[in-house]
Motif scaffolding. Structure first.
Motif, PDB file in Angstrom:
ATOM      1  N   GLN A  17       0.841  -1.194   0.000  1.00 23.44           N
ATOM      2  CA  GLN A  17       0.000   0.000   0.000  1.00 23.44           C
ATOM      3  C   GLN A  17       0.877   1.245   0.000  1.00 23.44           C
ATOM      4  O   GLN A  17       1.855   1.324   0.748  1.00 23.44           O
ATOM      5  CB  GLN A  17      -0.903  -0.008   1.234  1.00 23.44           C
ATOM      6  CG  GLN A  17      -1.998   1.039   1.196  1.00 23.44           C
ATOM      7  CD  GLN A  17      -2.971   0.882   2.353  1.00 23.44           C
ATOM      8  OE1 GLN A  17      -3.042   1.726   3.241  1.00 23.44           O
ATOM      9  NE2 GLN A  17      -3.692  -0.234   2.360  1.00 23.44           N
TER      10      GLN A  17
ATOM     11  N   ARG B 137     -12.803   1.168   1.723  1.00 27.71           N
ATOM     12  CA  ARG B 137     -12.256   0.658   2.978  1.00 27.71           C
ATOM     13  C   ARG B 137     -11.960  -0.841   2.867  1.00 27.71           C
ATOM     14  O   ARG B 137     -10.983  -1.327   3.453  1.00 27.71           O
ATOM     15  CB  ARG B 137     -13.214   0.948   4.130  1.00 27.71           C
ATOM     16  CG  ARG B 137     -13.310   2.440   4.457  1.00 27.71           C
ATOM     17  CD  ARG B 137     -14.028   2.681   5.772  1.00 27.71           C
ATOM     18  NE  ARG B 137     -14.155   4.111   6.062  1.00 27.71           N
ATOM     19  CZ  ARG B 137     -13.206   4.853   6.606  1.00 27.71           C
ATOM     20  NH1 ARG B 137     -12.044   4.306   6.934  1.00 27.71           N
ATOM     21  NH2 ARG B 137     -13.399   6.136   6.857  1.00 27.71           N
TER      22      ARG B 137
ATOM     23  N   LYS C 217      -2.979   6.096   4.008  1.00 28.39           N
ATOM     24  CA  LYS C 217      -3.579   6.093   5.351  1.00 28.39           C
ATOM     25  C   LYS C 217      -3.688   7.493   5.930  1.00 28.39           C
ATOM     26  O   LYS C 217      -4.611   7.789   6.711  1.00 28.39           O
ATOM     27  CB  LYS C 217      -2.771   5.189   6.282  1.00 28.39           C
ATOM     28  CG  LYS C 217      -3.001   3.704   6.048  1.00 28.39           C
ATOM     29  CD  LYS C 217      -2.351   2.878   7.120  1.00 28.39           C
ATOM     30  CE  LYS C 217      -2.622   1.393   6.910  1.00 28.39           C
ATOM     31  NZ  LYS C 217      -4.070   1.081   7.011  1.00 28.39           N
TER      32      LYS C 217
ATOM     33  N   LEU D 179      -8.701  -1.293   0.977  1.00 30.21           N
ATOM     34  CA  LEU D 179      -7.519  -0.923   1.750  1.00 30.21           C
ATOM     35  C   LEU D 179      -7.206  -1.935   2.852  1.00 30.21           C
ATOM     36  O   LEU D 179      -6.167  -1.835   3.495  1.00 30.21           O
ATOM     37  CB  LEU D 179      -7.717   0.463   2.371  1.00 30.21           C
ATOM     38  CG  LEU D 179      -7.792   1.629   1.382  1.00 30.21           C
ATOM     39  CD1 LEU D 179      -8.074   2.933   2.124  1.00 30.21           C
ATOM     40  CD2 LEU D 179      -6.511   1.748   0.572  1.00 30.21           C
TER      41      LEU D 179
END
Length: 245
Positions: free
Chosen positions: A172, A214, A177, A217
């Protein structure tokens, strides 16, 4: 004396603005600045439609309003990057609700996104593994073989693997974030603004997009789903089909 106070006030304001910008850029991955730019573009789009999208205008004039809005939206998604690429992709598939120009313009967001340098990703990988990169991988490609809006993939070989097989490591991007809270707030606010301005129900779609983002992720969820798919494929009776998949 008055002039001196004015200069002091201006200097203090400039210092505070510079400090805020620096903090936003270093600690928040420019989340606040991205939000401000997005609000400005959405307000410009709303104003353009309110002023120029009228029944008295001919079809080419109305098409130009759509084209300006789509081009501005595309540019904002490209410049902001990250989750805005996902937002733009979600808008691009709404062909039944939006003029065709939005789909044609925003399709460019499906192209490969810019990748992040390995040195910026290294802390993310090592924090997730709980160990230095060199203690887990015998080889780790510094260049990404694929890059999307929120993650990128590198080729690597596991340390101690006697067969030396290549594995895919999905990482990621480090700024995601820090940006997600601001970005989701911005999208919800802009959708609510446009909903009130034009009477178009949008908030239901924002909630669905947020839920999907969400989930995307959550890489632990993705890994669990991959393991489950692998186990299901192993149970296939057809050996040829199992090997092919």
């Amino acid at each position: 004396m008055h002039r001196r106070r004015v200069w002091q006030t201006c200097a203090a304001a400039a210092a505070m603005a510079g400090a805020g910008y620096t903090y936003d850029r270093t600690a928040q991955a420019s989340a606040a600045w991205r939000t401000l730019r997005t609000f400005i573009d959405v307000l410009v789009i709303c104003a353009d439609y309110k002023v120029n999208f009228r029944a008295s205008n001919d079809a080419p004039a109305l098409d130009r309003v759509h084209e300006r809005a789509a081009a501005r939206l595309l540019r904002r998604c490209q410049e902001n990057g990250g989750l805005y690429i996902k937002f733009g992709q979600s808008i691009a598939v709404q062909s039944a609700l939006l003029p065709p120009v939005f789909r044609s313009q925003l399709q460019g967001l499906y192209d490969s996104a810019p990748s992040v340098e390995l040195e910026s990703l290294r802390p993310v990988v090592e924090r997730s593994l709980g160990a230095p990169l060199d203690s887990v991988f015998a080889e780790f490609s510094p260049r990404a073989v694929a890059s999307a809006s929120v993650a990128q993939v590198h080729r690597a070989r596991l340390l101690g693997d006697p067969e030396g097989c290549w594995v895919a490591v999905k990482v990621q991007k480090p700024e995601i974030k820090r940006q997600i809270t601001w970005d989701l707030f911005t999208v919800r606010t802009c959708a609510r603004l446009m909903e009130r301005a034009f009477g178009i129900p949008l908030m239901w779609s924002v909630a669905e997009v947020e839920r999907r983002l969400r989930e995307e992720l959550d890489f632990l969820r993705e890994a669990h789903n991959a393991e489950r798919a692998h186990a299901d494929l192993e149970r296939l009776a057809d050996g040829w089909l199992r090997a092919s998949v």
